[in-house]
Design a protein around this motif. Structure first.
Motif, PDB file in Angstrom:
ATOM      1  N   ILE A  23      -6.373   4.156  -7.395  1.00  0.00           N
ATOM      2  CA  ILE A  23      -6.578   5.401  -6.654  1.00  0.00           C
ATOM      3  C   ILE A  23      -5.879   6.553  -7.353  1.00  0.00           C
ATOM      4  O   ILE A  23      -6.431   7.629  -7.537  1.00  0.00           O
ATOM      5  N   ARG A  24      -4.622   6.309  -7.768  1.00  0.00           N
ATOM      6  CA  ARG A  24      -3.843   7.381  -8.374  1.00  0.00           C
ATOM      7  C   ARG A  24      -4.504   7.883  -9.657  1.00  0.00           C
ATOM      8  O   ARG A  24      -4.499   9.070  -9.949  1.00  0.00           O
ATOM      9  N   ASN A  25      -5.124   7.006 -10.415  1.00  0.00           N
ATOM     10  CA  ASN A  25      -5.660   7.399 -11.717  1.00  0.00           C
ATOM     11  C   ASN A  25      -7.104   7.879 -11.681  1.00  0.00           C
ATOM     12  O   ASN A  25      -7.508   8.686 -12.502  1.00  0.00           O
ATOM     13  N   TRP A  26      -7.904   7.351 -10.743  1.00  0.00           N
ATOM     14  CA  TRP A  26      -9.323   7.616 -10.822  1.00  0.00           C
ATOM     15  C   TRP A  26      -9.926   8.278  -9.584  1.00  0.00           C
ATOM     16  O   TRP A  26     -10.922   8.974  -9.690  1.00  0.00           O
ATOM     17  N   TYR A  27      -9.322   8.072  -8.455  1.00  0.00           N
ATOM     18  CA  TYR A  27      -9.938   8.567  -7.224  1.00  0.00           C
ATOM     19  C   TYR A  27      -9.760  10.074  -7.120  1.00  0.00           C
ATOM     20  O   TYR A  27      -8.635  10.567  -7.185  1.00  0.00           O
ATOM     21  N   ARG A  28     -10.852  10.801  -6.970  1.00  0.00           N
ATOM     22  CA  ARG A  28     -10.785  12.255  -6.997  1.00  0.00           C
ATOM     23  C   ARG A  28     -10.786  12.887  -5.613  1.00  0.00           C
ATOM     24  O   ARG A  28     -10.521  14.064  -5.476  1.00  0.00           O
ATOM     25  N   GLY A  29     -11.130  12.122  -4.589  1.00  0.00           N
ATOM     26  CA  GLY A  29     -11.149  12.657  -3.241  1.00  0.00           C
ATOM     27  C   GLY A  29      -9.811  12.486  -2.559  1.00  0.00           C
ATOM     28  O   GLY A  29      -8.827  12.078  -3.167  1.00  0.00           O
ATOM     29  N   PRO A  30      -9.743  12.799  -1.254  1.00  0.00           N
ATOM     30  CA  PRO A  30      -8.510  12.591  -0.491  1.00  0.00           C
ATOM     31  C   PRO A  30      -8.090  11.119  -0.532  1.00  0.00           C
ATOM     32  O   PRO A  30      -8.926  10.216  -0.542  1.00  0.00           O
ATOM     33  N   ILE A  31      -6.797  10.872  -0.556  1.00  0.00           N
ATOM     34  CA  ILE A  31      -6.269   9.518  -0.646  1.00  0.00           C
ATOM     35  C   ILE A  31      -5.963   8.990   0.752  1.00  0.00           C
ATOM     36  O   ILE A  31      -5.204   9.616   1.492  1.00  0.00           O
ATOM     37  N   PRO A  32      -6.550   7.856   1.143  1.00  0.00           N
ATOM     38  CA  PRO A  32      -6.240   7.292   2.468  1.00  0.00           C
ATOM     39  C   PRO A  32      -4.865   6.645   2.474  1.00  0.00           C
ATOM     40  O   PRO A  32      -4.539   5.832   1.608  1.00  0.00           O
ATOM     41  N   VAL A  33      -4.040   7.019   3.447  1.00  0.00           N
ATOM     42  CA  VAL A  33      -2.677   6.492   3.550  1.00  0.00           C
ATOM     43  C   VAL A  33      -2.456   5.965   4.961  1.00  0.00           C
ATOM     44  O   VAL A  33      -2.862   6.594   5.940  1.00  0.00           O
ATOM     45  N   SER A  34      -1.811   4.818   5.074  1.00  0.00           N
ATOM     46  CA  SER A  34      -1.466   4.283   6.387  1.00  0.00           C
ATOM     47  C   SER A  34      -0.153   3.515   6.300  1.00  0.00           C
ATOM     48  O   SER A  34       0.252   3.065   5.224  1.00  0.00           O
ATOM     49  N   TRP A  35       0.506   3.371   7.450  1.00  0.00           N
ATOM     50  CA  TRP A  35       1.743   2.594   7.518  1.00  0.00           C
ATOM     51  C   TRP A  35       1.388   1.113   7.490  1.00  0.00           C
ATOM     52  O   TRP A  35       0.440   0.674   8.142  1.00  0.00           O
ATOM     53  N   LYS A  36       2.133   0.321   6.716  1.00  0.00           N
ATOM     54  CA  LYS A  36       1.871  -1.109   6.578  1.00  0.00           C
ATOM     55  C   LYS A  36       2.956  -1.923   7.282  1.00  0.00           C
ATOM     56  O   LYS A  36       4.145  -1.617   7.167  1.00  0.00           O
ATOM     57  N   ARG A  37       2.548  -2.975   7.968  1.00  0.00           N
ATOM     58  CA  ARG A  37       3.494  -3.855   8.652  1.00  0.00           C
ATOM     59  C   ARG A  37       4.198  -4.777   7.663  1.00  0.00           C
ATOM     60  O   ARG A  37       3.618  -5.159   6.651  1.00  0.00           O
ATOM     61  N   PRO A  38       5.431  -5.161   7.986  1.00  0.00           N
ATOM     62  CA  PRO A  38       6.098  -6.183   7.167  1.00  0.00           C
ATOM     63  C   PRO A  38       5.549  -7.560   7.520  1.00  0.00           C
ATOM     64  O   PRO A  38       4.852  -7.725   8.529  1.00  0.00           O
ATOM     65  N   ARG A  39       5.850  -8.541   6.725  1.00  0.00           N
ATOM     66  CA  ARG A  39       5.425  -9.905   7.010  1.00  0.00           C
ATOM     67  C   ARG A  39       6.301 -10.505   8.100  1.00  0.00           C
ATOM     68  O   ARG A  39       7.376  -9.990   8.424  1.00  0.00           O
ATOM     69  N   ILE A  40       5.848 -11.611   8.670  1.00  0.00           N
ATOM     70  CA  ILE A  40       6.607 -12.302   9.706  1.00  0.00           C
ATOM     71  C   ILE A  40       7.993 -12.661   9.170  1.00  0.00           C
ATOM     72  O   ILE A  40       8.131 -13.159   8.063  1.00  0.00           O
TER      73      ILE A  40
END
Length: 205
Positions: A23-40
């Motif tokens: 995404i950082r190198n090639w994606y030209r549109g808005p970057i989707p970002v979300s909070w990620k859960r930790p593992r159990i």
């Protein structure tokens, strides 16, 4: 979800998935970002520092959540005059102190200041004396944890911590919230738990 496989005791590293690199190198549109859960079995801290100006009134905040995205603890406080770097480091240092107080052993630390993450992960030298004090304290605490990981996330994935850091400016004394988040971040915590995606403009700072 980020993989925590083969993490040795207190192995500190910066994680970046291949997808994000693409995404950082090639994606030209808005970057989707979300909070990620930790593992159990893991606890996740999102932390942030806030500073009014290059060096001004500063505050810190952080949010602990578990693998079910349940709010465990939040903190915020004003720390007086400081640079933004010192504020970010102080936010992490305070979070580490709370980790020890609560006996959490497997912790994922995530902040939106990439230079701070590089400082901790790559053991970069800082010249500011106050920053050095914060880094020294951080480096003393981290080896006491069973396992820990430090990562960077865009600000859009760190909204709850960012809000608490802003609240810190208004506080006369440090505040801690346990089990129930303050009303100001309740909606953000609920949205994060549902996996809400916030779009970031590609060249946004």
């Amino acid at each position: 979800m980020l993989s925590f496989a083969n993490i040795s005791r207190c192995q500190i590293r910066k994680l970046e998935t291949p997808a994000r690199g693409f995404i950082r190198n090639w994606y030209r549109g808005p970057i989707p970002v979300s909070w990620k859960r930790p593992r159990i079995g893991w606890t996740k801290l999102n932390f942030d520092g806030s500073c009014k100006g290059t060096a001004g009134e500063a505050s810190i905040g952080g949010v602990f959540r578990n693998h079910e995205a349940k709010f465990l603890l939040g903190y915020a406080e004003s720390i007086g005059i400081a640079t933004s770097t010192v504020a970010e480091l102080a936010a992490l240092r305070r979070g580490l102190e709370l980790v020890l107080e609560n006996g959490w052993g497997n912790v994922w630390f995530e902040g939106d200041c990439e230079s701070l993450v590089d400082t901790i992960v790559k053991r970069k030298t800082v010249t500011c004396k106050e920053a050095q004090k914060q880094v020294s304290r951080i480096n003393l605490i981290m080896p006491q944890l069973e396992n820990c990981v430090v990562t960077h996330v865009f600000r859009e994935g760190n909204r709850a911590a960012d809000k608490l850091a802003s609240i810190g400016h208004q506080l006369q004394k440090p505040e801690i919230w346990r089990h129930i988040p303050p009303d100001d971040i309740l909606q953000i915590v609920e949205e994060d738990a549902k996996g809400k995606i916030v779009f970031r403009r590609r060249f946004q700072r």
